[in-house]
Design a protein around this motif. Structure first.
Motif, PDB file in Angstrom:
ATOM      1  N   ILE A   1      23.338   3.576  -3.680  1.00 54.50           N
ATOM      2  CA  ILE A   1      22.248   3.612  -2.711  1.00 54.50           C
ATOM      3  C   ILE A   1      21.891   5.058  -2.386  1.00 54.50           C
ATOM      4  CG2 ILE A   1      21.506   2.844  -0.423  1.00 54.50           C
ATOM      5  CD1 ILE A   1      22.091   0.600  -2.400  1.00 54.50           C
ATOM      6  N   CYS A   2      20.603   5.335  -2.306  1.00 54.69           N
ATOM      7  CA  CYS A   2      20.153   6.651  -1.884  1.00 54.69           C
ATOM      8  C   CYS A   2      18.792   6.509  -1.213  1.00 54.69           C
ATOM      9  CB  CYS A   2      20.086   7.624  -3.072  1.00 54.69           C
ATOM     10  SG  CYS A   2      18.773   7.248  -4.230  1.00 54.69           S
ATOM     11  N   GLY A   3      18.131   7.627  -0.965  1.00 50.40           N
ATOM     12  CA  GLY A   3      16.872   7.598  -0.225  1.00 50.40           C
ATOM     13  C   GLY A   3      15.780   6.781  -0.874  1.00 50.40           C
ATOM     14  N   ILE A   4      15.710   6.758  -2.205  1.00 59.88           N
ATOM     15  CA  ILE A   4      14.628   6.031  -2.882  1.00 59.88           C
ATOM     16  C   ILE A   4      14.956   4.549  -3.067  1.00 59.88           C
ATOM     17  CG2 ILE A   4      13.961   8.105  -4.142  1.00 59.88           C
ATOM     18  CD1 ILE A   4      15.087   6.728  -6.682  1.00 59.88           C
ATOM     19  N   GLY A   5      16.134   4.131  -2.639  1.00 59.25           N
ATOM     20  CA  GLY A   5      16.563   2.736  -2.820  1.00 59.25           C
ATOM     21  C   GLY A   5      17.885   2.714  -3.535  1.00 59.25           C
TER      22      GLY A   5
ATOM     23  N   LEU B   1      12.177   9.898  -8.104  1.00 56.75           N
ATOM     24  CA  LEU B   1      12.837  10.927  -7.299  1.00 56.75           C
ATOM     25  C   LEU B   1      11.861  12.019  -6.882  1.00 56.75           C
ATOM     26  CD1 LEU B   1      16.152  11.119  -9.325  1.00 56.75           C
ATOM     27  CD2 LEU B   1      15.989  10.503  -6.920  1.00 56.75           C
ATOM     28  N   ARG B   2      10.979  12.421  -7.784  1.00 55.32           N
ATOM     29  CA  ARG B   2       9.995  13.458  -7.445  1.00 55.32           C
ATOM     30  C   ARG B   2       9.005  12.958  -6.403  1.00 55.32           C
ATOM     31  NH1 ARG B   2       9.382  14.876 -13.718  1.00 55.32           N
ATOM     32  NH2 ARG B   2      10.936  16.537 -13.885  1.00 55.32           N
TER      33      ARG B   2
ATOM     34  N   GLU C   1      15.369  17.723   5.329  1.00 53.59           N
ATOM     35  CA  GLU C   1      16.773  17.876   4.928  1.00 53.59           C
ATOM     36  C   GLU C   1      17.266  16.640   4.184  1.00 53.59           C
ATOM     37  OE1 GLU C   1      15.622  18.385   7.954  1.00 53.59           O
ATOM     38  OE2 GLU C   1      15.785  20.579   8.155  1.00 53.59           O
ATOM     39  N   SER C   2      16.875  15.446   4.650  1.00 59.94           N
ATOM     40  CA  SER C   2      17.295  14.214   3.990  1.00 59.94           C
ATOM     41  C   SER C   2      16.698  14.099   2.607  1.00 59.94           C
ATOM     42  CB  SER C   2      16.874  13.002   4.838  1.00 59.94           C
ATOM     43  OG  SER C   2      17.471  13.034   6.109  1.00 59.94           O
ATOM     44  N   ARG C   3      15.443  14.470   2.468  1.00 60.96           N
ATOM     45  CA  ARG C   3      14.795  14.394   1.148  1.00 60.96           C
ATOM     46  C   ARG C   3      15.435  15.387   0.184  1.00 60.96           C
ATOM     47  NH1 ARG C   3       9.877  14.713   3.912  1.00 60.96           N
ATOM     48  NH2 ARG C   3       9.249  16.543   2.694  1.00 60.96           N
ATOM     49  N   TYR C   4      15.795  16.566   0.701  1.00 59.78           N
ATOM     50  CA  TYR C   4      16.466  17.559  -0.141  1.00 59.78           C
ATOM     51  C   TYR C   4      17.825  17.047  -0.616  1.00 59.78           C
ATOM     52  CZ  TYR C   4      18.773  21.898  -1.529  1.00 59.78           C
ATOM     53  OH  TYR C   4      19.467  22.849  -2.225  1.00 59.78           O
ATOM     54  N   LEU C   5      18.565  16.440   0.302  1.00 57.04           N
ATOM     55  CA  LEU C   5      19.885  15.900  -0.038  1.00 57.04           C
ATOM     56  C   LEU C   5      19.767  14.800  -1.083  1.00 57.04           C
ATOM     57  CD1 LEU C   5      22.945  15.740   0.529  1.00 57.04           C
ATOM     58  CD2 LEU C   5      22.430  14.136   2.360  1.00 57.04           C
TER      59      LEU C   5
END
Length: 313
Positions: A4-8, A217-218, A309-313
């Motif tokens: 799991i990550c920011g994009i799903g 991701l981009r 910051e979250s998007r960078y991580l």
């Protein structure tokens, strides 16, 4: 195998096997483990898996990563129970199916172990409640196969009963991300065409699938994906009644939030991501966390990736 990550969710590894036996799974997992022995945040094993109720897969995971905890997908467990009830070989009357399903569901979502044990006893007809008494007939006792079926599930309750999970699952109770990614692979990568050999599959994975996830991701990095923002705004709307003076800071990382009910208070540990409300206990993002972030701008583990910051991580 997805994380799991920011994009799903993104794949950590993709396996092409000749079958679905324990031997096949063990061979695939061994290759992944050998290729990155210090993976999974340098600890060498993932903390938790969420899988279907597949015995071959479970045995293989326990063999390769014995330190990992295995959770069964909530959706697939309930789907399996519903299919069992509708199987004509089990002779369950149509009017009783919903009642028995509801009894099993109460075990799964119980808030504590005592409630889960009570729900289990009710589901096998050992306790009398409004759920299993109709016209003085105890419905579970009518079906010996049902009692045996529930007993077999109860023997491995730690795998599927939510009371045995905590905030470390971050609110993810299903492996629906896996289902979505299989659909993506079939529809977008393979374009609904059949690949007739393993070489073609490897080619699709290493080119088209790789490019697809790079684009995802981009898009997320550049702030062109609004999913996380919509999740945050939805919870913020639910938290509109929580005022700033309803939030009290107890320590450096502990906050207490007064709920809409006047005498109900929930504690929030913003460092470890643990929240005492029903939704937050399993690590999901709730309206109480949204209120704390809105009034105090405190980051927390389950906060949707809405800032730079979250998007960078």
């Amino acid at each position: 195998m997805l994380a799991i990550c920011g994009i799903g969710a993104v794949p950590l590894g993709i396996f092409i096997t000749k079958g679905q036996s324990t031997v096949d799974y063990k061979a695939a997992f061994t290759l992944l483990k050998q290729s990155m022995p210090n993976g999974f945040n340098a600890q060498g094993f993932p903390k938790q898996f969420v899988i279907d109720d597949c015995e071959a897969e479970k045995q293989a995971l326990q063999s390769i990563w014995p330190e990992s905890k295995i959770n069964l997908c909530r959706f697939h467990i309930l789907q399996s129970v519903w299919r069992w009830l509708w199987d004509t070989n089990h002779d369950v009357l149509k009017g009783d199916r919903k009642i028995l399903f509801r009894l099993f569901h109460r075990i799964l979502v119980a808030k504590n172990l005592h409630s889960a044990e009570e729900a289990y006893m009710t589901a096998i007809g050992q306790m009398s409640t409004e759920y299993n008494c109709i016209n003085n007939t105890v419905i579970p006792l009518k079906y010996e196969k049902w009692i045996k079926y529930v007993n077999n599930y109860w023997k491995r309750k730690e795998l599927w009963c939510l009371v045995f999970r905590d905030a470390s699952v971050h609110g993810h109770q299903t492996n629906n991300f896996s289902e979505v990614n299989v659909r993506i692979f079939k529809d977008i990568v393979l374009s609904r065409n059949k690949a007739y050999n393993a070489v073609a599959l490897v080619d699709f994975i290493c080119t088209l699938l790789e490019e697809y996830y790079l684009r995802r991701l981009r898009t997320f990095d550049n702030g062109r994906n609004d999913t996380a923002r919509h999740i945050f705004e939805d919870q913020l709307k639910r938290a509109v009644s929580i005022k700033k003076d309803s939030i009290k800071k107890l320590s450096e990382n502990i906050y207490r939030v007064q709920s809409e009910t006047e005498n109900t208070f929930y504690e929030v540990d913003i460092t470890n991501g643990f929240f005492s409300c029903p939704k937050g206990k399993l690590g999901a993002f709730c309206k109480h966390q949204a209120a704390i972030y809105h009034h105090h701008e405190m980051d927390m583990p389950s906060l949707p990736a809405i800032n730079t910051e979250s998007r960078y991580l």
